[in-house]
Motif scaffolding. Sequence first.
Motif, short mmCIF file in Angstrom:
data_model
loop_
_atom_site.label_atom_id
_atom_site.label_comp_id
_atom_site.label_asym_id
_atom_site.label_seq_id
_atom_site.Cartn_x
_atom_site.Cartn_y
_atom_site.Cartn_z
N SER A 124 -0.86 -2.88 8.55
CA SER A 124 -1.25 -3.57 7.10
C SER A 124 -1.70 -2.58 6.29
CB SER A 124 -1.99 -4.90 7.05
OG SER A 124 -1.33 -5.80 7.89
N VAL A 125 -2.65 -1.65 6.66
CA VAL A 125 -3.39 -0.75 6.04
C VAL A 125 -2.18 0.17 5.14
CG1 VAL A 125 -5.32 -0.66 6.95
CG2 VAL A 125 -3.80 0.75 7.85
N LEU A 126 -1.13 0.35 5.89
CA LEU A 126 -0.16 1.15 5.21
C LEU A 126 0.66 0.73 4.15
CD1 LEU A 126 2.09 3.55 5.15
CD2 LEU A 126 3.37 2.49 7.18
N GLY A 127 0.73 -0.80 4.40
CA GLY A 127 1.39 -1.49 3.31
C GLY A 127 0.38 -1.38 2.14
N ALA A 128 -0.93 -1.32 2.46
CA ALA A 128 -1.94 -1.58 1.13
C ALA A 128 -1.96 -0.10 0.60
CB ALA A 128 -3.19 -1.81 1.93
N THR A 129 -1.96 0.87 1.20
CA THR A 129 -1.99 2.18 0.73
C THR A 129 -0.54 2.56 -0.15
OG1 THR A 129 -3.08 3.13 2.69
CG2 THR A 129 -2.18 4.69 1.22
N VAL A 130 0.49 2.05 0.37
CA VAL A 130 1.68 2.17 -0.56
C VAL A 130 1.48 1.28 -1.79
CG1 VAL A 130 4.07 1.89 -0.44
CG2 VAL A 130 3.09 2.93 1.27
N ALA A 131 1.24 0.10 -1.61
CA ALA A 131 1.01 -0.71 -2.75
C ALA A 131 -0.02 -0.21 -3.83
CB ALA A 131 0.51 -2.21 -2.34
N ASN A 132 -1.03 0.27 -3.36
CA ASN A 132 -2.06 0.73 -4.42
C ASN A 132 -1.65 2.30 -4.94
OD1 ASN A 132 -3.62 -1.38 -3.91
ND2 ASN A 132 -5.37 -0.25 -3.39
N ARG A 133 -0.90 2.90 -4.22
CA ARG A 133 -0.70 4.26 -4.59
C ARG A 133 0.64 4.46 -5.56
NH1 ARG A 133 -0.19 9.24 -0.11
NH2 ARG A 133 -2.44 8.60 0.16
N TRP A 134 1.58 3.46 -5.31
CA TRP A 134 2.82 3.45 -5.99
C TRP A 134 2.93 2.36 -7.08
CZ3 TRP A 134 7.21 6.77 -5.89
CH2 TRP A 134 6.79 8.01 -4.90
N PHE A 135 1.85 1.21 -6.94
CA PHE A 135 2.16 0.35 -8.18
C PHE A 135 0.76 -0.01 -8.73
CE2 PHE A 135 5.40 -0.47 -5.05
CZ PHE A 135 6.59 -1.03 -5.85
N LYS A 136 0.88 -0.08 -10.11
CA LYS A 136 0.00 -0.43 -10.91
C LYS A 136 -0.11 -1.99 -11.07
CE LYS A 136 -3.46 0.23 -14.02
NZ LYS A 136 -4.85 0.57 -13.65
N THR A 137 1.02 -2.50 -11.32
CA THR A 137 1.22 -3.93 -11.34
C THR A 137 2.05 -4.51 -9.99
OG1 THR A 137 3.26 -3.70 -12.58
CG2 THR A 137 1.19 -3.97 -13.91
N ASN A 138 2.06 -5.87 -9.86
CA ASN A 138 2.76 -6.40 -9.12
C ASN A 138 2.60 -6.06 -7.64
OD1 ASN A 138 5.13 -5.76 -11.47
ND2 ASN A 138 5.20 -7.83 -10.88
N ARG A 139 1.37 -5.63 -7.53
CA ARG A 139 0.96 -5.57 -6.06
C ARG A 139 0.96 -6.57 -5.16
NH1 ARG A 139 -4.58 -2.08 -7.12
NH2 ARG A 139 -3.93 -0.19 -8.44
N GLY A 140 0.45 -7.85 -5.59
CA GLY A 140 0.59 -9.22 -4.72
C GLY A 140 1.77 -9.36 -4.10
N LEU A 141 2.77 -9.20 -4.97
CA LEU A 141 4.29 -9.36 -4.53
C LEU A 141 4.59 -8.51 -3.43
CD1 LEU A 141 6.92 -11.12 -5.00
CD2 LEU A 141 7.58 -9.53 -6.92
N VAL A 142 4.23 -7.12 -4.08
CA VAL A 142 4.76 -5.93 -3.07
C VAL A 142 3.97 -6.06 -1.84
CG1 VAL A 142 4.63 -3.57 -2.67
CG2 VAL A 142 5.29 -4.50 -5.22
N MET A 143 2.71 -6.58 -1.88
CA MET A 143 2.15 -6.57 -0.62
C MET A 143 2.71 -7.74 0.14
SD MET A 143 -0.18 -4.78 1.05
CE MET A 143 -0.74 -5.13 2.88
N GLY A 144 3.00 -8.73 -0.44
CA GLY A 144 3.61 -9.98 0.17
C GLY A 144 4.80 -9.51 0.87
N LEU A 145 5.75 -8.78 0.47
CA LEU A 145 7.06 -8.26 0.84
C LEU A 145 6.83 -7.38 2.08
CD1 LEU A 145 9.06 -7.30 -2.49
CD2 LEU A 145 9.61 -9.02 -0.73
N MET A 146 5.80 -6.59 1.90
CA MET A 146 5.45 -5.62 3.22
C MET A 146 4.87 -6.22 4.16
SD MET A 146 4.81 -1.77 1.67
CE MET A 146 3.61 -2.15 0.54
#
Length: 427
Positions: A124-146
């Motif tokens: 999960s920390v990999l998903g969190a790192t990618v969501a924060n590093r690559w997304f300013k918006t839509n993080r919740g949706l991206v984290m949900g997908l991952m």
Amino acid sequence: MAIAQTRPFGQRYAFVVVGVIFLALLIAAGLRSAPSVMMVPLEQAFGWRRDTISFSAALGIFLYGLVGPFAAALMERVGLRRTVMASLVLMAGSTALSLLMREPWQLIATWGVFSGIGSGAVASVLGATVANRWFKTNRGLVMGLMSASSATGMLVFLPVLAALAQWGGWQPVAITVSIACAALLPVVYLLVPERPASIGLRRFGAEADEPPVAAPQGNFLTSTLATLGQAARTRVFWYLFATFFVCGFTTNGLVGTHLIAFCGDMGIPEVQAAGLLAVMGVFDLIGTTLSGWLTDRYDPRKLLCVYYGVRGLSLMYLPYSGFSPVALGIFAVLYGLDWIATVPPTLRLSNESFGDRAGPLVFGWVVAGHQVGAAAAAYFGGTMRQLQGNYQLAFLIAGLTGIMAAAISMLIEPPRRGEAAVVPQPA
């Protein structure tokens, strides 16, 4: 840099990175779910006790969580791509090496220690790192997908692994997992840059004048432990840690490790039981993605309260369900919808409370709590089965912890809008 400096799709290339990381998380989830289908074959092949095999699974789950926060810091220091590739090599090597095992300690070393460390960096920390590093918006949706990748890993791997175990024992399971890990190495190398800036892009949804992210300074081990020390002084951290401990206890620790064996005790064949987990995986893919969408819009505390409450009631229902096809179908739907639905709201609360830079690192420590809970449940379930001859009380206790987590969720108070994060972000 070894990879090309340009990529197609512009800012949308972030979704290509998400796709590759989704696959990595999926394969790690498949590895972590493999012991559930290997438990009975290992028992039959070597005569090892159920609690011994459960200990190996528990140790792997524990390390899977413990490595997380250090992996998050390591990604900042040596690079995300290098960290992920090293983890895939370790997972592929350890599962392949297990084909030579003859003693219980070798099971513990390969499927417990080494695979636990390797899969811990692809979590999960990999998903969190990618969501924060690559997304300013839509993080919740991206984290949900991952986050849903763990369910998809179960969906894709478990029926296949269960059929392999039923056909040829535990060895084909180990071979399949090892090949899957190795096959992803070139994909990660070719398609995952370190940051958007590495290929001349900015985060998805970010403005053109967004300032570049400063490189972290200092020793990554010191930074990881210092962040924990700061976060541990706050109530919100311990509330998040406690609820995620319960999350792990009630999901991959108990259900993920022991549901197939529980069904076997009730006369349900292994492949059919794995199919039940796969159905749960389908509904979790839906539920977790929906949870990410909801997390972008609603109070994450209330979402967590609902998720844990439904999960607790589902676990308390299962031992008295009669294990009929209809009853198991109801359980699969209710339980599957919120298997990992807790991740997006938990990550949002972590980011709100500790900031975008420290948030994923703190979330890594919260995930460690998840895996401590999962490890405890994996061993607890096997021990209860060994002592009592059934899993009934273990599932009832797990259900009660879900109800407790629902209550704790409402005690979390993240900073109000405009307030500073609890843990100062590094310069």
